[in-house]
Design a protein around this motif. Structure first.
Motif, PDB file in Angstrom:
ATOM      1  N   LEU A  93      -1.231   6.980  -1.748  1.00  0.00           N
ATOM      2  CA  LEU A  93      -0.090   6.777  -0.851  1.00  0.00           C
ATOM      3  C   LEU A  93      -0.423   7.204   0.568  1.00  0.00           C
ATOM      4  O   LEU A  93      -0.057   6.516   1.526  1.00  0.00           O
ATOM      5  CB  LEU A  93       1.131   7.549  -1.351  1.00  0.00           C
ATOM      6  N   GLN A  94      -1.103   8.317   0.687  1.00  0.00           N
ATOM      7  CA  GLN A  94      -1.508   8.804   2.012  1.00  0.00           C
ATOM      8  C   GLN A  94      -2.420   7.773   2.681  1.00  0.00           C
ATOM      9  O   GLN A  94      -2.290   7.491   3.865  1.00  0.00           O
ATOM     10  CB  GLN A  94      -2.232  10.144   1.876  1.00  0.00           C
ATOM     11  N   GLU A  95      -3.332   7.230   1.895  1.00  0.00           N
ATOM     12  CA  GLU A  95      -4.268   6.222   2.400  1.00  0.00           C
ATOM     13  C   GLU A  95      -3.530   4.943   2.811  1.00  0.00           C
ATOM     14  O   GLU A  95      -3.880   4.304   3.794  1.00  0.00           O
ATOM     15  CB  GLU A  95      -5.274   5.912   1.290  1.00  0.00           C
ATOM     16  N   MET A  96      -2.485   4.581   2.074  1.00  0.00           N
ATOM     17  CA  MET A  96      -1.728   3.355   2.332  1.00  0.00           C
ATOM     18  C   MET A  96      -0.691   3.519   3.444  1.00  0.00           C
ATOM     19  O   MET A  96      -0.196   2.527   3.968  1.00  0.00           O
ATOM     20  CB  MET A  96      -1.010   2.907   1.051  1.00  0.00           C
ATOM     21  N   GLN A  97      -0.376   4.754   3.794  1.00  0.00           N
ATOM     22  CA  GLN A  97       0.677   5.017   4.774  1.00  0.00           C
ATOM     23  C   GLN A  97       0.414   4.335   6.119  1.00  0.00           C
ATOM     24  O   GLN A  97       1.319   3.772   6.710  1.00  0.00           O
ATOM     25  CB  GLN A  97       0.845   6.527   4.980  1.00  0.00           C
ATOM     26  N   GLY A  98      -0.819   4.373   6.584  1.00  0.00           N
ATOM     27  CA  GLY A  98      -1.146   3.739   7.865  1.00  0.00           C
ATOM     28  C   GLY A  98      -0.906   2.238   7.842  1.00  0.00           C
ATOM     29  O   GLY A  98      -0.320   1.675   8.774  1.00  0.00           O
ATOM     30  N   ALA A  99      -1.349   1.579   6.764  1.00  0.00           N
ATOM     31  CA  ALA A  99      -1.146   0.130   6.640  1.00  0.00           C
ATOM     32  C   ALA A  99       0.343  -0.192   6.529  1.00  0.00           C
ATOM     33  O   ALA A  99       0.818  -1.181   7.091  1.00  0.00           O
ATOM     34  CB  ALA A  99      -1.907  -0.410   5.436  1.00  0.00           C
ATOM     35  N   TYR A 100       1.085   0.656   5.820  1.00  0.00           N
ATOM     36  CA  TYR A 100       2.529   0.466   5.655  1.00  0.00           C
ATOM     37  C   TYR A 100       3.237   0.577   7.008  1.00  0.00           C
ATOM     38  O   TYR A 100       4.078  -0.258   7.352  1.00  0.00           O
ATOM     39  CB  TYR A 100       3.060   1.510   4.670  1.00  0.00           C
ATOM     40  N   THR A 101       2.872   1.586   7.779  1.00  0.00           N
ATOM     41  CA  THR A 101       3.466   1.782   9.102  1.00  0.00           C
ATOM     42  C   THR A 101       3.112   0.626  10.032  1.00  0.00           C
ATOM     43  O   THR A 101       3.986   0.088  10.728  1.00  0.00           O
ATOM     44  CB  THR A 101       2.999   3.118   9.712  1.00  0.00           C
ATOM     45  N   SER A 102       1.855   0.213  10.024  1.00  0.00           N
ATOM     46  CA  SER A 102       1.423  -0.924  10.846  1.00  0.00           C
ATOM     47  C   SER A 102       2.143  -2.203  10.440  1.00  0.00           C
ATOM     48  O   SER A 102       2.503  -3.015  11.292  1.00  0.00           O
ATOM     49  CB  SER A 102      -0.078  -1.130  10.721  1.00  0.00           C
TER      50      SER A 102
END
Length: 115
Positions: A93-102
């Motif tokens: 989830l931490q790794e995916m957070q940036g892509a989710y925010t973008s």
């Protein structure tokens, strides 16, 4: 972030009214309209059941989304799927957070929701 989620919830309601059998790729404007309808629906992403409903409402939108919005929608769906798991992988989830925010920013920019 709340505006993006509202946009996503609105697209679900449109999906219910318009059906999900569109055989062609939508334009960016059509994709935005569908995303806004999902965002206006009664789904909440606050709990696991709400995240599952939201992801399921976005899947048909992603299938026919414009080329510009297909990747952001996919990132959002992946994040919601991981978040809704019985035991989500916090590192993933931490790794995916940036892509989710973008992805949320890309949707806001493309659909004019960043005002």
């Amino acid at each position: 972030m709340k505006k993006t989620l509202t946009v996503l919830i609105a697209a679900g309601a449109l999906l219910g009214a318009a059906g999900c059998s569109a055989p062609t790729q939508d334009t960016t404007a059509e994709t935005c309209a569908r995303v806004q309808t999902v965002g206006a629906g009664p789904t909440s992403n606050e709990d696991k059941a709400g995240m599952i409903r939201l992801a399921n409402r976005l899947r048909p939108v992603e299938a026919t989304a414009s080329a510009d919005l297909k990747t952001p929608l996919h990132s959002i769906i992946e994040f919601l799927d991981e978040s809704a798991k019985e035991t989500p992988d916090s590192a993933k989830l931490q790794e995916m957070q940036g892509a989710y925010t973008s992805a949320g920013q890309a949707l806001s920019a493309a659909c004019g929701g960043g005002q």
